[in-house]
Each structure stands twice: as C-alpha cells, then as structure tokens.
Scaffold this motif. Structure first.
Motif: not given
Length: 206
Positions: A156-180
C-alpha cells in the motif's frame, strides 16, 4: 443570437479543430511509442533503486491530453487527443498491449475533468499543472488498483508513493511543458485559427 447560442457555437467543434486534434494525437502516438522505448531503459535503474520511482517518467504519456486542450480549447479535446494517441501507440506496437487504450482514456479523462471544473474558460499555468496532475493521478490509480495494473502487487505505501510520483510527473512533464509549448506555438502565429492564438501574451496565473 442569445448568449446560450453563442456559448454553444464557441464550444462546437469545427473541421479545423478535428484535423489539428487528430494531428496532435497522431504525433502523440509517436511520442508515446518513443517514450515507451526510452522508459524501458530508464526504468531498469529506477526499479533497482526503488520501483515506485518509475512513476516519475509517466508524464510523457499524458502530453497529448493537456497540449490538445490548451490548443483546441473545446470540451472533449483532452480525452480525444489522449485516446487517439494511445490508439496510435497500440497500432505501432505497444509493449503494454491493449491496456494502453484503457490507460489513454483514463489519463485523458483525468485532464478533461480539470478543464471542465474551470468550465473550459481557464488555460493558464496553474490549470495546466492541475490538468497534468489529474492525468497523472488517474494513471497512478489505474496502474495500482485495476486488475491489469502492472504494479498491483505493490504494498500500500509503495502504491501511494507511485501515485504521488505519477501525479507530480504529469504536472511537470505534461502540464508545464504543454503550457510552454502552446505559448511557443502561439508566438509563431500557427494558432491564429484557434482561441489559443493569444496564448503567448495571456497572464501566467490569472
């Protein structure tokens, strides 16, 4: 013409919207395929160090959803671009098989819901980051809890960590880069037919 009629017309898809959305999705499919090849290599040392860290490279698979919406700015753009991009990756030969379609739909939905929450009226950096994060969140949930999820066996703790990482990755790579990228494209004039034509001069936070 009434206000409701004007709003309905502005949200209606034109031929040019469909064509450009399709082009973004096709390009996204190629990006997906290439990203998958690179991810297969990068994930080896990540898995060796701490498997959930692979979530940090997930954002590349969500770019079409955010970029498509930031350019088209019509309801359904995020979901359409992400789903078609996933279809393109499948056709080119995805190592993830048909589950890539489900992932694409869910990631597109995650981004779509954020733009819908702002009634498709805000496309600034914070909203782009939230949309990328939404796509990343849905990606993490899909990978961790669905029967076909590749890390369903995680603790469970590793799943939560993974979900946190995918959320951050989505924000930065997909969100910020797409906006730029959208601002860069707008500055060249190629988006003159879209509501995003003034993206380069739009306020960053409002």
């Amino acid at each position: 013409m009434t206000t409701s009629s004007v709003k309905k017309a502005s949200n209606s898809w034109r031929v040019v919207d469909i064509v450009v959305a399709a082009l973004i999705a096709i390009a996204g499919g190629v990006i997906f395929w290439a990203w998958s090849q690179g991810a297969a290599l990068v994930s080896v040392p990540m898995n060796a160090a701490y498997p959930p860290l692979t979530g940090l490279i997930a954002g590349g698979w969500m770019i079409p959803a955010v970029l498509g919406m930031l350019i088209i700015r019509k309801p359904g753009a995020a979901l359409f671009c992400e789903a078609v991009a996933a279809t393109g990756e499948l056709i080119m030969g995805s190592q993830y098989g048909t589950t890539v379609l489900i992932s694409g739909i869910l990631q597109g939905l995650g981004a779509e819901l954020i733009f819908a929450a702002f009634r498709y009226k805000k496309f600034n950096l914070p909203v782009a980051l939230l949309a990328g994060a939404g796509a990343g969140l849905f990606c993490g949930l899909n990978d961790s809890f669905m029967p076909w999820g590749w890390n369903i066996a995680y603790e469970a703790v590793d799943k939560l960590a993974y979900i946190a990482f995918t959320t951050v990755s989505g924000a930065i790579i997909a969100g910020a880069l797409s906006w730029v990228a959208t601002r860069g494209l707008a500055s060249t004039g190629v988006l003159s037919s879209f509501a995003s034509r003034k993206a380069a001069s739009e306020p960053v936070f409002s």
